[in-house]
Design an enzyme around this catalytic site. Structure first.
Site, PDB file in Angstrom:
ATOM      1  N   GLU A 150       0.810  -1.220   0.000  1.00  0.00           N
ATOM      2  CA  GLU A 150       0.000   0.000   0.000  1.00  0.00           C
ATOM      3  C   GLU A 150       0.842   1.268   0.000  1.00  0.00           C
ATOM      4  O   GLU A 150       0.333   2.358   0.157  1.00  0.00           O
ATOM      5  CB  GLU A 150      -0.961  -0.003   1.195  1.00  0.00           C
ATOM      6  N   CYS A 207      -7.740  -5.271  -1.192  1.00  0.00           N
ATOM      7  CA  CYS A 207      -8.751  -5.088  -0.152  1.00  0.00           C
ATOM      8  C   CYS A 207      -9.148  -3.630   0.070  1.00  0.00           C
ATOM      9  O   CYS A 207      -9.648  -3.285   1.127  1.00  0.00           O
ATOM     10  CB  CYS A 207      -8.314  -5.739   1.147  1.00  0.00           C
TER      11      CYS A 207
END
Lengths: 85, 583
Positions: B433, B504
């Site tokens: 991320e 996600c």
């Protein structure tokens, strides 16, 4: 009368569930149960009293049991304080 | 016609509600000192006994009505509350003082409770500080019973109501009936408050933290509560009502159209299975994951265990939650992410100039190994269920993985030494991320069992945009070509190292993004449980070669707008039956 200092080894201190478990067990014995920390003494059968002692892990309390079943009471309650019941 | 007003708060539970305001008031209880004649002292202590008995009866009733799936944690509080109530030392103290000082029961009881609450409030321990609320919760019940005051309880809320309150105590929140309560709005609270958790668990729209709410809203007023935007609309105009009626109708229709997809497998038309999992924050949400047909929990956000109790949960408490979740989801996988604290999930007593670039997530954990290992042990112990995977957030360099691995292996050998069982084959993954992790992904992939792309943070860090900042929020777009290129690189790097790659963030639930991500080769998509049926509908309408073609074409554009236009057009042209959801 049995009176001995005990170190709180219970991971949670004597806060959440251990405190209620302590009281529930203490109530089963006929003996008087008291806990003492830094000169403050409370009944071992009072959840509010025990909570106000703010016993964290590692603090030392004096556990006193006095009565007919003091031996059993002391043995059982000590285990909760030491976190291996 | 009074003017329309919009009251802003924090959106904590999605959905739109339109209904009548029910003001739930917890009136400040006033207690006066009254001398009691000696002959009546016995009556006074008996009155206390009766009030305590009545309160115990009330609490037992709550316990009976309690929805255990939702109120699991709360059930424990309730037990503690009953114990506080029947604490003999306190009752004796109150009685002795009534007799000695010849005073009325409510005054003395209030005094004694206050003493205990103050003592507890003075401790440094955050857990104990929170118990003060429990003491007052019980204490006020007794006082109301002594004073013969009726309780305003959420149980009595008429059907079709939106509850408006300053705050709702845990014992009341657990009693909210989703059949009669359409929405909840409060002045106090935030995302992690008890009311928020309850609202999400019951799927009731809720907006909390509305400043000055009480006093601006009257009982019985018609309002609209928008749990998506975090607003409450007072005196809604005809146009506004119309807008929301259409929106609500659409939501209901879509929900109906999508509901058959809960049960269906997420298989593309040409037979490729895509893992669709759920992101959850609280144990109780596993029911939503199951209801909407998740094939596992792709992200269990553990920081809420920390935030809801304002401090570190013990190993036992954590183990209890992880183990229960793993058991409920068996044999479907549960990916537990270690604490992602910091950023917007702040510590109450710590502030820094740049929290998103600061002491956050894995960085916090690696600075406090006792704290970190406690969580690792709890997760490992829960892994005996054989369906637990562990995942680490905010990785930004290679050394971090090496360090985590060492700590993880050490924790494992410590457990082995103690003869504590865990899954020796537990999968170890990381969140990708940060742009640095994305660019390093070919190296990182050899150190882990899986990648999960956190598209929200990846977008924020790649574009250098804080989406919460109103002035620049519109620059946040996960269809930005720079973000999509990184995502493609991460997936390719993972597959080259033969590991699976999931995603996600919010992008996973976007119908426009699903064909693109599948075309790029994504193996798993994890999203809010409510979005799962829609995602399955999309997956079932598409075919792999066409998605691959779409993905190939998408990376040649320069702006998010161009990409979105391209995706919409090509999806509409290639696939059928999903026009409604990709608008």
């Amino acid at each position: 009368m049995i009176k001995k200092p005990i170190e709180i080894l219970n991971e949670n201190g004597l806060h959440a569930l251990p405190a209620s478990r302590f009281v529930r067990l203490a109530e089963k014995f006929k003996s008087d149960v008291t806990l003492e920390k830094e000169d403050i003494e409370v009944s071992g059968k009072s959840i509010m009293g025990i909570l106000t002692l703010a016993c964290e892990k590692g603090s030392i309390v004096i556990l006193t049991c006095e009565g007919k079943d003091e031996k059993d009471a002391f043995k059982t309650l000590r285990k909760i304080l030491e976190g291996h019941d | 016609m009074p003017r329309e007003r919009i009251l802003k708060g924090i959106a904590v539970s999605q959905g739109i509600a339109q209904g009548k305001v029910f003001i739930y008031e917890t009136k400040h209880i006033e207690v006066f000192q009254t001398p009691i004649l000696s002959v009546y002292l016995k009556d006074e202590t008996e009155r206390l006994d009766r009030a305590i008995k009545k309160t115990e009866h009330e609490l037992r009733n709550i316990q009976k009505r309690l929805n255990y799936e939702i109120g699991e944690n709360f059930a424990q509080f309730l037990d503690a509350q009953v114990m506080m109530l029947s604490d003999k030392t306190i009752i004796q103290k109150v009685k002795a003082r009534i007799v000695d000082n010849k005073l009325n029961a409510e005054y003395v009881y209030h005094e004694v409770i206050k003493e205990y609450a103050e003592k507890l409030g003075a401790t440094k321990d955050t857990y104990l500080k929170e118990r003060v609320a429990d003491i007052w919760d019980v204490g006020s019940r007794v006082l109301r019973n002594l004073l013969g005051l009726t309780h305003s309880s959420v149980v009595e809320v008429p059907a079709g109501s939106i509850i408006v309150a300053h705050d709702i105590s845990p014992s009341e929140a657990a009693l909210i009936n989703p059949k009669s309560v359409l929405g909840i709005a409060t002045e106090a609270g935030g995302r992690t408050s008890h009311t928020a958790i309850t609202a999400r668990a019951l799927e009731i729209p809720a907006v909390l933290g509305i400043k000055g709410l009480i006093g601006r809203i009257g009982n019985g007023e018609q309002v609209i509560l928008d749990g998506d935007r975090g607003i409450m609309i007072k005196n809604p105009s005809a146009g506004r009502i119309h807008f929301y009626e259409i929106a609500k109708k659409k939501v209901i229709e879509l929900k109906k159209a999508l509901s058959p997809f809960c049960e269906l497998p997420a298989k593309t038309k040409d037979g490729r299975h895509i893992d669709i999992s759920a992101n959850i924050e609280f144990f109780s949400e596993y029911t939503h994951a199951k209801k909407y047909g998740a094939e596992g929990v792709g992200l269990f956000r553990t920081e809420f265990l920390y935030l809801t109790r304002h401090g570190s949960p013990t190993e036992e408490e954590q183990y209890h939650v992880y183990n229960a979740l793993a058991k409920k989801m068996k044999p479907s996988p549960v990916i537990i992410r270690t604490y992602d604290l910091g950023g917007d999930k702040v510590f109450s007593d710590y502030q820094e100039a740049n929290p998103y670039l600061g002491w956050r997530a894995i960085r916090v954990c690696l600075d406090d190994l006792d704290f970190f290992k406690m969580q690792l042990r709890a997760i490992l112990r829960a892994s005996v269920n054989k369906n637990v995977k562990i995942m680490f957030p905010m990785i930004s360099n290679y050394e971090e993985i090496k360090r985590i691995n060492l700590i993880f292996e050490k924790t494992k050998s410590e457990l082995r030494a103690k003869k504590i069982d865990f899954d020796e084959e537990i999968q170890f993954g990381i969140m990708v991320e940060t742009p640095s992790a994305a660019l390093l992904s070919p190296h990182l992939a050899h150190q882990v069992d899986f990648f999960s792309i956190g598209s929200n943070d990846l977008t924020q860090y790649t574009l250098a945009v804080d989406r919460g900042n109103e002035k620049i929020g519109q620059l946040f777009d996960h269809f930005h070509p720079a973000v999509l290129q990184l995502i493609k690189q991460i997936i390719d790097a993972g597959h080259q190292a033969h590991i699976w790659v999931g995603l996600c963030g919010e992008l996973a639930a976007d119908p426009l993004a699903i064909p693109l991500l599948i075309g790029m080769g994504i193996d798993e998509l994890s999203m809010n449980p409510g979005s799962i049926p829609r995602a399955k509908m999309v997956v079932r309408a598409i075919t792999i070669p066409e998605c691959e073609e779409i993905a190939k074409g998408a990376l040649r554009f320069r702006t998010p707008l161009e990409i979105k236009r391209y995706l919409r057009r090509s999806i509409q042209r290639k696939f059928h039956g999903i026009d409604e959801v990709i608008k």
